[in-house]
Structure formats: structure tokens, C-alpha cells
Write a protein that holds these residues in place. Sequence first.
Motif, PDB file in Angstrom:
ATOM      1  N   UNK A  43      12.287   8.419  39.197  1.00  0.00           N
ATOM      2  CA  UNK A  43      11.376   8.011  40.506  1.00  0.00           C
ATOM      3  C   UNK A  43      11.963   8.920  41.765  1.00  0.00           C
ATOM      4  N   UNK A  44      10.892   9.381  42.596  1.00  0.00           N
ATOM      5  CA  UNK A  44      11.277  10.118  43.634  1.00  0.00           C
ATOM      6  C   UNK A  44      11.543   9.138  44.824  1.00  0.00           C
ATOM      7  N   UNK A  45      12.586   9.145  45.304  1.00  0.00           N
ATOM      8  CA  UNK A  45      12.999   8.006  46.245  1.00  0.00           C
ATOM      9  C   UNK A  45      13.089   8.355  47.864  1.00  0.00           C
ATOM     10  N   UNK A  46      13.133   9.595  48.109  1.00  0.00           N
ATOM     11  CA  UNK A  46      13.340  10.255  49.515  1.00  0.00           C
ATOM     12  C   UNK A  46      13.117  11.748  49.522  1.00  0.00           C
ATOM     13  N   UNK A  47      12.750  12.150  50.882  1.00  0.00           N
ATOM     14  CA  UNK A  47      12.407  13.489  50.962  1.00  0.00           C
ATOM     15  C   UNK A  47      13.044  13.630  52.176  1.00  0.00           C
ATOM     16  N   UNK A  53      20.128  26.107  62.080  1.00  0.00           N
ATOM     17  CA  UNK A  53      20.044  27.264  63.202  1.00  0.00           C
ATOM     18  C   UNK A  53      19.653  28.391  62.207  1.00  0.00           C
ATOM     19  N   UNK A  54      19.920  28.742  60.840  1.00  0.00           N
ATOM     20  CA  UNK A  54      19.821  29.796  60.134  1.00  0.00           C
ATOM     21  C   UNK A  54      18.674  29.554  59.198  1.00  0.00           C
ATOM     22  N   UNK A  55      18.311  28.370  58.815  1.00  0.00           N
ATOM     23  CA  UNK A  55      17.252  28.373  57.653  1.00  0.00           C
ATOM     24  C   UNK A  55      16.708  26.987  57.566  1.00  0.00           C
ATOM     25  N   UNK A  56      15.733  26.687  57.055  1.00  0.00           N
ATOM     26  CA  UNK A  56      14.955  25.278  56.889  1.00  0.00           C
ATOM     27  C   UNK A  56      15.152  25.174  55.387  1.00  0.00           C
ATOM     28  N   UNK A  57      15.633  23.871  55.064  1.00  0.00           N
ATOM     29  CA  UNK A  57      15.988  23.193  53.880  1.00  0.00           C
ATOM     30  C   UNK A  57      14.964  22.028  53.924  1.00  0.00           C
ATOM     31  N   UNK A  58      14.236  22.187  52.314  1.00  0.00           N
ATOM     32  CA  UNK A  58      13.384  21.251  51.838  1.00  0.00           C
ATOM     33  C   UNK A  58      14.116  20.702  50.661  1.00  0.00           C
ATOM     34  N   UNK A  59      14.156  19.172  50.645  1.00  0.00           N
ATOM     35  CA  UNK A  59      14.867  18.588  49.554  1.00  0.00           C
ATOM     36  C   UNK A  59      14.197  17.345  49.135  1.00  0.00           C
ATOM     37  N   UNK A 105      19.676  12.421  41.543  1.00  0.00           N
ATOM     38  CA  UNK A 105      19.489  13.929  41.479  1.00  0.00           C
ATOM     39  C   UNK A 105      18.672  14.378  42.838  1.00  0.00           C
ATOM     40  N   UNK A 106      18.897  15.798  43.002  1.00  0.00           N
ATOM     41  CA  UNK A 106      18.099  16.391  44.121  1.00  0.00           C
ATOM     42  C   UNK A 106      17.221  17.659  43.629  1.00  0.00           C
ATOM     43  N   UNK A 107      16.240  17.792  44.207  1.00  0.00           N
ATOM     44  CA  UNK A 107      15.739  19.030  43.880  1.00  0.00           C
ATOM     45  C   UNK A 107      15.315  19.879  45.112  1.00  0.00           C
ATOM     46  N   UNK A 108      15.817  21.230  45.178  1.00  0.00           N
ATOM     47  CA  UNK A 108      15.728  22.038  46.132  1.00  0.00           C
ATOM     48  C   UNK A 108      14.405  22.621  45.949  1.00  0.00           C
ATOM     49  N   UNK A 109      13.428  22.652  46.944  1.00  0.00           N
ATOM     50  CA  UNK A 109      12.336  23.090  47.021  1.00  0.00           C
ATOM     51  C   UNK A 109      12.228  24.408  47.851  1.00  0.00           C
TER      52      UNK A 109
END
Length: 113
Positions: A43-47, A53-59, A105-109
Motif C-alpha cells: 500500500x503506498x500511503x505517503x509521498x 539547498x543542494x538537491x531535490x529528494x522525491x520519496x 518502507x520507502x522508495x527513493x525515486x
Amino acid sequence: MYVNVSELRHRIVVLRPRDAPDEAGNLVEQSRDAYCACWAKVLPFAAKISDGYAEQVKEVEYRVVMRYREDIRDTDFIRWGNKTLAIKAPPYGMDGRKRWLVIECRELVENEP
């Protein structure tokens, strides 16, 4: 959250990292071996999108529910289709019973060019 056996429709593989010491004596992950394969409910439950400052993180965060077992570690990874999910918290039994195991769990996109 209620789970029925018929809802376990996703095939997952639990990957266990194999560590070995390098020249300096530090443990370094050499590979991730398939430890077990089982049916689960994913079940995906959060994005979350964080622009620092240095980078953009999508999780994207997932909750994986499977039949209870005691051999899943918080250092393992889960392969679901073509996604690799990192376990971010110790697995716990749903409702305090030993029937279902919940793994967060988490997936780094990867960033798209």
C-alpha cells in the motif's frame, strides 16, 4: 487496517545484504541476495518532495503487509516488481498479534532529466 488472505496479491522478494570488510576494515555491502519470496499487500500511503539547498529528494513511502514471520530484519530490502524498497522501521505485528507483519518502507525515486 484490516487484511484478508485474499488481499495478498503482490509477489515480493526480501533481499538480504551481504557485507564484507574492505581494506580499511569497514563493512561494505557487496551484494543483495534473495532471502525469501512471498505474497504481500503493498500500500503506498505517503509521498514527499523535499527541495533542500543542494538537491531535490522525491520519496514515496509504502506499507507492506505479509504473513507473520520473525526473520525479517530492518536492514533488509524488498523488491516489488521493478522497485526496490528500503525498510525504514523495524517490522511489527499488526494489532499486537502474530498473524500479520507490517513493514514500513520507502522508495527513493530517481530525478528525471
